[in-house]
Design a protein around this motif. Structure first.
Motif, PDB file in Angstrom:
ATOM      1  N   LEU A  71       0.828  -1.212   0.000  1.00 14.13           N
ATOM      2  CA  LEU A  71       0.000   0.000   0.000  1.00 14.13           C
ATOM      3  C   LEU A  71       0.862   1.261   0.000  1.00 14.13           C
ATOM      4  CD1 LEU A  71      -2.972   0.816   0.102  1.00 14.13           C
ATOM      5  CD2 LEU A  71      -2.849   0.776   2.593  1.00 14.13           C
ATOM      6  N   SER A  72       1.984   1.194   0.725  1.00 17.81           N
ATOM      7  CA  SER A  72       2.846   2.376   0.838  1.00 17.81           C
ATOM      8  C   SER A  72       3.476   2.745  -0.507  1.00 17.81           C
ATOM      9  CB  SER A  72       3.940   2.141   1.876  1.00 17.81           C
ATOM     10  OG  SER A  72       4.837   1.169   1.395  1.00 17.81           O
ATOM     11  N   ARG A  73       3.469   1.807  -1.463  1.00 16.48           N
ATOM     12  CA  ARG A  73       4.083   2.072  -2.767  1.00 16.48           C
ATOM     13  C   ARG A  73       3.098   2.698  -3.757  1.00 16.48           C
ATOM     14  NH1 ARG A  73       7.802  -3.384  -3.303  1.00 16.48           N
ATOM     15  NH2 ARG A  73       9.370  -2.739  -1.786  1.00 16.48           N
ATOM     16  N   VAL A  74       1.849   2.785  -3.351  1.00 15.22           N
ATOM     17  CA  VAL A  74       0.849   3.390  -4.246  1.00 15.22           C
ATOM     18  C   VAL A  74       1.015   4.905  -4.186  1.00 15.22           C
ATOM     19  CG1 VAL A  74      -1.616   3.625  -4.742  1.00 15.22           C
ATOM     20  CG2 VAL A  74      -0.743   1.489  -3.801  1.00 15.22           C
ATOM     21  N   ARG A  75       1.185   5.532  -5.350  1.00 18.61           N
ATOM     22  CA  ARG A  75       1.422   6.977  -5.369  1.00 18.61           C
ATOM     23  C   ARG A  75       0.096   7.753  -5.423  1.00 18.61           C
ATOM     24  NH1 ARG A  75       6.196   7.909  -3.507  1.00 18.61           N
ATOM     25  NH2 ARG A  75       5.968  10.028  -4.303  1.00 18.61           N
ATOM     26  N   GLU A  76      -0.736   7.383  -6.394  1.00 14.52           N
ATOM     27  CA  GLU A  76      -1.998   8.112  -6.584  1.00 14.52           C
ATOM     28  C   GLU A  76      -3.080   7.472  -5.724  1.00 14.52           C
ATOM     29  OE1 GLU A  76      -2.849  10.786  -8.776  1.00 14.52           O
ATOM     30  OE2 GLU A  76      -0.668  11.033  -8.715  1.00 14.52           O
ATOM     31  N   PHE A  77      -3.334   8.045  -4.588  1.00 12.30           N
ATOM     32  CA  PHE A  77      -4.301   7.448  -3.674  1.00 12.30           C
ATOM     33  C   PHE A  77      -4.853   8.539  -2.760  1.00 12.30           C
ATOM     34  CE2 PHE A  77      -5.379   4.402  -0.137  1.00 12.30           C
ATOM     35  CZ  PHE A  77      -6.287   3.661  -0.870  1.00 12.30           C
TER      36      PHE A  77
ATOM     37  N   PRO B 146      -8.078  10.891  -5.738  1.00  6.63           N
ATOM     38  CA  PRO B 146      -6.777  11.215  -5.121  1.00  6.63           C
ATOM     39  C   PRO B 146      -6.507  12.714  -5.106  1.00  6.63           C
ATOM     40  CG  PRO B 146      -6.542   9.440  -6.703  1.00  6.63           C
ATOM     41  CD  PRO B 146      -7.933   9.963  -6.856  1.00  6.63           C
ATOM     42  N   ALA B 147      -7.056  13.439  -6.068  1.00  5.55           N
ATOM     43  CA  ALA B 147      -6.813  14.879  -6.148  1.00  5.55           C
ATOM     44  C   ALA B 147      -7.411  15.610  -4.938  1.00  5.55           C
ATOM     45  CB  ALA B 147      -7.417  15.442  -7.420  1.00  5.55           C
ATOM     46  N   ASP B 148      -8.453  15.040  -4.356  1.00  9.23           N
ATOM     47  CA  ASP B 148      -9.064  15.652  -3.175  1.00  9.23           C
ATOM     48  C   ASP B 148      -8.268  15.369  -1.916  1.00  9.23           C
ATOM     49  OD1 ASP B 148     -11.052  16.540  -4.734  1.00  9.23           O
ATOM     50  OD2 ASP B 148     -12.449  14.911  -4.276  1.00  9.23           O
ATOM     51  N   SER B 149      -7.292  14.528  -2.058  1.00  8.98           N
ATOM     52  CA  SER B 149      -6.578  14.066  -0.881  1.00  8.98           C
ATOM     53  C   SER B 149      -5.085  14.034  -1.141  1.00  8.98           C
ATOM     54  CB  SER B 149      -7.080  12.676  -0.519  1.00  8.98           C
ATOM     55  OG  SER B 149      -6.506  12.241   0.668  1.00  8.98           O
ATOM     56  N   PRO B 150      -4.462  15.246  -1.296  1.00 10.00           N
ATOM     57  CA  PRO B 150      -3.037  15.246  -1.589  1.00 10.00           C
ATOM     58  C   PRO B 150      -2.224  14.752  -0.401  1.00 10.00           C
ATOM     59  CG  PRO B 150      -3.781  17.460  -1.097  1.00 10.00           C
ATOM     60  CD  PRO B 150      -4.981  16.589  -1.083  1.00 10.00           C
ATOM     61  N   GLY B 151      -1.101  14.219  -0.679  1.00 10.49           N
ATOM     62  CA  GLY B 151      -0.251  13.765   0.421  1.00 10.49           C
ATOM     63  C   GLY B 151       0.653  12.651  -0.046  1.00 10.49           C
ATOM     64  N   GLN B 152       1.564  12.316   0.782  1.00  7.12           N
ATOM     65  CA  GLN B 152       2.525  11.288   0.437  1.00  7.12           C
ATOM     66  C   GLN B 152       2.054   9.945   0.977  1.00  7.12           C
ATOM     67  OE1 GLN B 152       5.307  11.748  -1.488  1.00  7.12           O
ATOM     68  NE2 GLN B 152       4.298  13.704  -1.816  1.00  7.12           N
ATOM     69  N   PRO B 153       2.396   8.886   0.270  1.00 11.10           N
ATOM     70  CA  PRO B 153       2.084   7.571   0.807  1.00 11.10           C
ATOM     71  C   PRO B 153       2.853   7.311   2.095  1.00 11.10           C
ATOM     72  CG  PRO B 153       3.440   7.389  -1.155  1.00 11.10           C
ATOM     73  CD  PRO B 153       3.061   8.818  -1.018  1.00 11.10           C
ATOM     74  N   VAL B 154       2.390   6.314   2.815  1.00 13.32           N
ATOM     75  CA  VAL B 154       3.084   5.982   4.055  1.00 13.32           C
ATOM     76  C   VAL B 154       4.497   5.558   3.717  1.00 13.32           C
ATOM     77  CG1 VAL B 154       2.498   4.944   6.254  1.00 13.32           C
ATOM     78  CG2 VAL B 154       0.999   4.615   4.326  1.00 13.32           C
ATOM     79  N   ALA B 155       5.439   6.003   4.502  1.00 11.72           N
ATOM     80  CA  ALA B 155       6.833   5.699   4.198  1.00 11.72           C
ATOM     81  C   ALA B 155       7.111   4.208   4.386  1.00 11.72           C
ATOM     82  CB  ALA B 155       7.748   6.499   5.087  1.00 11.72           C
TER      83      ALA B 155
END
Lengths: 203, 122
Positions: free
Chosen positions: B42-48, B113-122
């Motif tokens: 899951l942490s590797r998913v970028r657009e989420f 995903p556009a409504d929820s910007p941010g970085q995936p879990v490290a």
């Protein structure tokens, strides 16, 4: 189903006519009630009184089974036959309550039931009724996996979809079908639980 | 989740006696490994929709912490001790962490995903 292909809110002005979704996903008014029920459950477990444990297990279990059967066998078929708009309006009010009600009933029934079985000695592997207890564990396990793995995700996803300015009616219809179908399966498994529980109670 | 539920049923079917820990530990390790695998994938998913994911996950985690806490309370009250309590507690931990991830993912995958910007879990 063709009716689910309708896009709720896709026509201008329809969004304004659409009923406003609740401000919060979980109804806040229900939280104190849940807290009181859980406090009562803790008191019953700590006191280890047969009547208190019996009350929580029977009342919680009856409500859990009753709600599952009611939703799966009565509400479900009705929902399949009404319009998407009506389904959305119903879901917007029904799903948040289910989100609070069902986990509470489940934890009340399971915790008091485990303690009750221990108090009555049925947890002991040498007890004559132990096999029935293990069978009830297995059914509860299957119910848990279906409820948490399929039913609750669909429930939550519908609630979030309803909060969008233009909810996707097709997605809601698909998720609701999943919700209703799994509620029916759970209702069937609940009948098996009823058989086991009445067998246990009969000695 | 299925593995940890099976493990929990296996352990509970022996209580208040001492269950054989081998199969329970194997199920616990399997469920733990799958949970870690899921988190890594899951942490590797970028657009989420990460904001939605964490909002839902946080509240569900709170709810399941209460539920797991209740079950832990029952086990402790019933004089479950030592290695059996440890295995049961770890199973409850996996249960309480896994379910929020399942529910949060189920909701966030339908969000933009556009409504929820941010970085995936490290």
């Amino acid at each position: 189903m063709t009716d689910t292909t309708l896009r709720v809110g896709s026509v201008e002005g329809e969004a304004a006519a659409r009923p406003m979704p609740p401000a919060t996903i979980v109804p806040p008014a229900g939280i104190p009630i849940v807290a009181v029920v859980l406090a009562g459950l803790v008191a019953a477990i700590v006191s280890n009184k047969l009547w208190a444990l019996d009350f929580f297990h029977v009342a919680g279990g009856a409500l859990w089974t009753g709600v599952d059967l009611f939703v799966g066998l009565l509400i479900g078929p009705i929902l399949r036959r009404i319009s998407v708009q009506a389904r959305v309006e119903f879901s917007a009010r029904f799903m948040p309550k289910m989100l609070l009600l069902m986990p509470t009933l489940v934890i009340v029934t399971l915790a008091s039931g485990f303690q009750l079985a221990r108090l009555l000695g049925n947890l002991n592997t040498a007890a004559p009724m132990h096999g029935w207890i293990v069978a009830s564990f297995v059914i509860v396990g299957v119910l848990t996996i279906i409820a948490i793995g399929v039913l609750e995700p669909a429930n939550l996803a519908v609630l979030f979809e309803l909060r969008k300015p233009k909810p996707d009616g097709e997605l809601i219809g698909r998720l609701m079908r999943r919700f209703v179908m799994t509620a029916g399966i759970i209702g069937g498994a609940q009948v098996a639980t009823l058989v086991i529980m009445t067998r246990l109670a009969s000695g | 989740m299925a593995l940890v539920v099976v493990g929990g049923i296996f352990m509970a079917s022996y209580l208040p006696g001492r269950p054989p820990l081998g199969p329970a530990v194997a199920l616990l390790c399997g469920s733990g490994a799958l949970l870690v695998g899921n988190v890594v994938a899951l942490s590797r998913v970028r657009e989420f929709a990460w904001r939605t994911f964490f909002t839902v996950g946080g509240w569900v985690l709170l709810a399941y912490a209460v539920i797991a806490g209740m079950l832990e309370f029952v086990f402790v009250l019933d004089q479950t001790r030592g290695a059996v309590l440890l295995v049961l507690s770890l199973m409850l931990l996996v249960f309480a962490v896994d379910i929020p991830i399942v529910l949060a993912f189920s909701v966030a995958r339908h969000q933009d995903p556009a409504d929820s910007p941010g970085q995936p879990v490290a």
